[in-house]
Design a protein around this motif. Structure first.
Motif, short mmCIF file in Angstrom:
data_model
loop_
_atom_site.label_atom_id
_atom_site.label_comp_id
_atom_site.label_asym_id
_atom_site.label_seq_id
_atom_site.Cartn_x
_atom_site.Cartn_y
_atom_site.Cartn_z
N THR A 68 -1.84 2.64 1.86
CA THR A 68 -1.70 1.19 1.92
C THR A 68 -2.07 0.67 3.31
O THR A 68 -2.79 -0.33 3.45
CB THR A 68 -0.26 0.77 1.58
OG1 THR A 68 0.04 1.21 0.24
CG2 THR A 68 -0.09 -0.74 1.66
N GLY A 69 -1.61 1.37 4.33
CA GLY A 69 -1.90 0.95 5.70
C GLY A 69 -3.38 1.03 6.05
O GLY A 69 -3.87 0.26 6.89
N LYS A 70 -4.10 1.94 5.40
CA LYS A 70 -5.53 2.10 5.66
C LYS A 70 -6.40 1.27 4.72
O LYS A 70 -7.63 1.30 4.81
CB LYS A 70 -5.93 3.58 5.54
CG LYS A 70 -5.23 4.49 6.55
CD LYS A 70 -5.61 4.14 7.98
CE LYS A 70 -4.94 5.09 8.97
NZ LYS A 70 -5.27 4.74 10.38
N GLY A 71 -5.77 0.55 3.80
CA GLY A 71 -6.52 -0.34 2.92
C GLY A 71 -7.14 0.31 1.70
O GLY A 71 -8.03 -0.27 1.07
N TYR A 72 -6.69 1.51 1.34
CA TYR A 72 -7.22 2.17 0.15
C TYR A 72 -6.59 1.59 -1.12
O TYR A 72 -5.42 1.20 -1.12
CB TYR A 72 -6.94 3.67 0.19
CG TYR A 72 -7.80 4.44 1.17
CD1 TYR A 72 -9.08 4.86 0.83
CD2 TYR A 72 -7.32 4.75 2.44
CE1 TYR A 72 -9.86 5.57 1.73
CE2 TYR A 72 -8.10 5.46 3.35
CZ TYR A 72 -9.37 5.87 2.98
OH TYR A 72 -10.14 6.57 3.88
N THR A 73 -7.37 1.58 -2.19
CA THR A 73 -6.86 1.17 -3.50
C THR A 73 -6.49 2.42 -4.29
O THR A 73 -7.34 3.29 -4.52
CB THR A 73 -7.92 0.37 -4.28
OG1 THR A 73 -8.26 -0.80 -3.55
CG2 THR A 73 -7.40 -0.03 -5.66
N MET A 74 -5.22 2.51 -4.69
CA MET A 74 -4.75 3.67 -5.44
C MET A 74 -4.98 3.46 -6.93
O MET A 74 -4.69 2.39 -7.46
CB MET A 74 -3.26 3.91 -5.14
CG MET A 74 -3.01 4.40 -3.73
SD MET A 74 -1.25 4.52 -3.29
CE MET A 74 -0.96 2.83 -2.68
N LEU A 75 -5.49 4.49 -7.60
CA LEU A 75 -5.85 4.39 -9.01
C LEU A 75 -4.96 5.21 -9.93
O LEU A 75 -5.17 5.21 -11.14
CB LEU A 75 -7.31 4.83 -9.20
CG LEU A 75 -8.37 4.07 -8.41
CD1 LEU A 75 -9.75 4.66 -8.68
CD2 LEU A 75 -8.34 2.58 -8.75
N SER A 76 -4.00 5.92 -9.37
CA SER A 76 -3.14 6.76 -10.20
C SER A 76 -1.76 6.88 -9.59
O SER A 76 -1.55 6.55 -8.42
CB SER A 76 -3.75 8.16 -10.37
OG SER A 76 -3.58 8.92 -9.18
N GLU A 77 -0.84 7.37 -10.40
CA GLU A 77 0.46 7.76 -9.90
C GLU A 77 0.31 9.09 -9.14
O GLU A 77 -0.66 9.82 -9.33
CB GLU A 77 1.44 7.96 -11.07
CG GLU A 77 1.83 6.66 -11.76
CD GLU A 77 2.65 5.76 -10.85
OE1 GLU A 77 3.77 6.16 -10.47
OE2 GLU A 77 2.15 4.68 -10.52
N PRO A 78 1.25 9.43 -8.27
CA PRO A 78 1.16 10.71 -7.56
C PRO A 78 1.25 11.90 -8.52
O PRO A 78 1.97 11.86 -9.51
CB PRO A 78 2.38 10.69 -6.62
CG PRO A 78 2.75 9.25 -6.50
CD PRO A 78 2.40 8.63 -7.82
N ARG A 79 0.48 12.94 -8.21
CA ARG A 79 0.58 14.23 -8.89
C ARG A 79 1.03 15.26 -7.86
O ARG A 79 0.76 15.11 -6.67
CB ARG A 79 -0.77 14.66 -9.48
CG ARG A 79 -1.32 13.71 -10.50
CD ARG A 79 -2.59 14.26 -11.14
NE ARG A 79 -3.67 14.48 -10.19
CZ ARG A 79 -4.47 13.52 -9.72
NH1 ARG A 79 -4.26 12.27 -10.07
NH2 ARG A 79 -5.46 13.81 -8.89
N PHE A 80 1.67 16.30 -8.33
CA PHE A 80 2.26 17.27 -7.42
C PHE A 80 1.71 18.64 -7.75
O PHE A 80 1.85 19.12 -8.87
CB PHE A 80 3.78 17.21 -7.53
CG PHE A 80 4.27 15.79 -7.53
CD1 PHE A 80 4.27 15.06 -6.36
CD2 PHE A 80 4.64 15.16 -8.70
CE1 PHE A 80 4.66 13.73 -6.36
CE2 PHE A 80 5.04 13.84 -8.72
CZ PHE A 80 5.05 13.12 -7.54
N ALA A 81 1.06 19.26 -6.78
CA ALA A 81 0.34 20.51 -7.00
C ALA A 81 0.98 21.65 -6.24
O ALA A 81 1.24 21.54 -5.04
CB ALA A 81 -1.12 20.35 -6.57
N ALA A 82 1.23 22.75 -6.94
CA ALA A 82 1.79 23.96 -6.34
C ALA A 82 0.75 25.07 -6.42
O ALA A 82 0.25 25.38 -7.51
CB ALA A 82 3.07 24.37 -7.05
#
Length: 206
Positions: free
Chosen positions: A172-186
């Motif tokens: 958000t601070g860098k001005g990016y547009t997010m297109l999805s919810e977070p995913r968590f990768a192990a």
């Protein structure tokens, strides 16, 4: 032909490498377009995912989903064929999108998770054996740009939510547009020493 003794020592070596965070499993390829410490902007090519949905809490859904997908790659499929394990294992909390005026609001569906295995790059949708379990779907995910934040330690619910918030704040601070919810990768098995584990939060961006 591999002897039982050879297989035993190979397993010991693999387990030892895993304990110390040495990874030998295949991972999706990507190009890093921007690196800022533990945060990266990456471009991924198309990948195949085996995915299942589980209605439960965080820990139980992970266990149930992993076992279900593991059965598929270890031979519970139409060809009774084993498929090579890759990394990472990806978890995502499902959300319901409610279209209004602007912006689009997202409401979390409590207790619903998707668990996914990335499938080896040498397969196509046509060449993969189909799962016998109807709760598993196979899909090709198109190429995309993804923001990631990397961290070690345990991938418990409190930790991943904290890292997801940190990544969202940075984007958000860098001005990016997010297109999805977070995913968590192990990327590592549970016996890997926590401080050597590779965990990531990923968010699709424009």
């Amino acid at each position: 032909m591999k002897t039982p003794i050879f297989s035993f020592f190979a397993a010991l070596i693999f387990a030892g490498c895993s304990v110390f965070g040495i990874r030998t499993t295949e991972e999706p390829s990507y190009n890093v377009r921007l690196g800022r410490g533990k945060i990266e902007i990456r471009e991924y090519g198309a990948v195949l995912l085996a995915t299942t949905r589980v209605s439960s809490d965080y820990e139980e859904s992970t266990s149930v989903g992993f076992r279900r997908l593991a059965d598929y790659i270890f031979g519970k499929n139409t060809r009774e064929k084993s498929i090579k394990m890759t990394a990472p294992v990806v978890r995502e909390e499902e959300s319901e999108k409610i279209s209004m005026t602007a912006p689009v609001l997202q409401e979390t569906s409590a207790g619903k998770w998707t668990i996914s295995f990335v499938l080896p790059a040498n397969y196509t949708l046509e060449s993969l054996p189909a799962p016998l379990d109807e709760r598993i779907t196979i899909a090709e995910i198109p190429a995309k740009k993804v923001a990631t934040i990397r961290f070690s330690g345990f991938l418990d619910e409190e930790n991943y939510r904290k890292k997801a918030e940190e990544l969202e704040t940075w984007l958000t601070g860098k001005g990016y547009t997010m297109l999805s919810e977070p995913r968590f990768a192990a990327y590592d098995p549970p016996w890997t020493l926590p401080f050597l584990r590779r965990n990531e939060v990923l968010i699709d961006i424009q």
